[in-house]
Scaffold this motif. Sequence first.
Motif, PDB file in Angstrom:
ATOM      1  N   UNK A 173       0.840  -1.202   0.000  1.00  0.00           N
ATOM      2  CA  UNK A 173       0.000   0.000   0.000  1.00  0.00           C
ATOM      3  C   UNK A 173       0.871   1.247   0.000  1.00  0.00           C
ATOM      4  N   UNK A 174       0.505   2.189  -0.838  1.00  0.00           N
ATOM      5  CA  UNK A 174       1.179   3.478  -0.872  1.00  0.00           C
ATOM      6  C   UNK A 174       0.195   4.551  -0.442  1.00  0.00           C
ATOM      7  N   UNK A 175       0.588   5.346   0.543  1.00  0.00           N
ATOM      8  CA  UNK A 175      -0.198   6.512   0.930  1.00  0.00           C
ATOM      9  C   UNK A 175       0.216   7.679   0.048  1.00  0.00           C
ATOM     10  N   UNK A 176      -0.749   8.268  -0.632  1.00  0.00           N
ATOM     11  CA  UNK A 176      -0.490   9.431  -1.479  1.00  0.00           C
ATOM     12  C   UNK A 176      -1.097  10.658  -0.834  1.00  0.00           C
ATOM     13  N   UNK A 177      -0.259  11.584  -0.438  1.00  0.00           N
ATOM     14  CA  UNK A 177      -0.704  12.854   0.126  1.00  0.00           C
ATOM     15  C   UNK A 177      -0.804  13.823  -1.045  1.00  0.00           C
ATOM     16  N   UNK A 178      -2.027  14.260  -1.332  1.00  0.00           N
ATOM     17  CA  UNK A 178      -2.354  14.762  -2.677  1.00  0.00           C
ATOM     18  C   UNK A 178      -3.393  15.869  -2.633  1.00  0.00           C
ATOM     19  N   UNK A 179      -3.287  16.755  -3.600  1.00  0.00           N
ATOM     20  CA  UNK A 179      -4.332  17.705  -3.939  1.00  0.00           C
ATOM     21  C   UNK A 179      -4.323  17.827  -5.463  1.00  0.00           C
ATOM     22  N   UNK A 180      -5.460  18.025  -6.104  1.00  0.00           N
ATOM     23  CA  UNK A 180      -5.503  17.986  -7.573  1.00  0.00           C
ATOM     24  C   UNK A 180      -4.915  19.221  -8.250  1.00  0.00           C
ATOM     25  N   UNK A 181      -3.609  19.286  -8.246  1.00  0.00           N
ATOM     26  CA  UNK A 181      -2.831  20.297  -8.968  1.00  0.00           C
ATOM     27  C   UNK A 181      -1.983  19.553  -9.999  1.00  0.00           C
ATOM     28  N   UNK A 182      -1.315  20.263 -10.913  1.00  0.00           N
ATOM     29  CA  UNK A 182      -0.458  19.534 -11.858  1.00  0.00           C
ATOM     30  C   UNK A 182       0.551  18.610 -11.189  1.00  0.00           C
TER      31      UNK A 182
END
Length: 212
Positions: A1-10
């Motif tokens: 499992x990979x945790x992706x800390x994300x917001x929808x930017x480029x």
Amino acid sequence: MIDLHYWPTPNGHKVLIFLEEAGLEHQIHPVDIGGGAQFRPEFLKIAPNNRMPAIVDHAPRDGGAPISVFESGAILLYLAHKTGSFGGRDPRAHVDVLQWLMWQMGGLGPMLGQNHHFTRFAPEKVPYAIDRYLKETTRLYGVLDGQLEGREFVIGDEYTIADMACYPWILPEAQGQDMASFPNVARWHATIAARPAVERAYARGKAVAPPK
């Protein structure tokens, strides 16, 4: 499992595209950059530059403790190495991938980001800055268009992290660009936009932060 800390930017889209393309099991942890979530102490432990995206890989190749990675280019390289995918199928192709990934990280992203800032978000219009970054955006589109002449993807016939890195930054309407002037970019951009994994990544981004 990979945790992706994300917001929808480029920069966020780059990594989510890779995860969808590679079919890696992952979980999104939204980082609301408009609300200041990138400054929370728990996030700074894995991303000391207070910028998303960042990942935590709970199953690294060496079988050891989880590995955290920040900076989108470093994440793409890490994931390409982890999976053996999208990093260039041979040493020469890998060099090309590295060159164009660094071009995106050092040029395309920062310059187009300044374009966005001064044309759309700056509290006052600064004509010199707007003109400077608009012209540089046009120049960089031209560089990419030249590279794509006779090539399906950035480095040739192989789809790689160089494409994943560049694609989300091409926003011609927001960046004052006429795609008729860059036919190779237009063709390449449409090809990538139609990939099922890219469609899934953008749909998930909209679910995280619906467009206003």
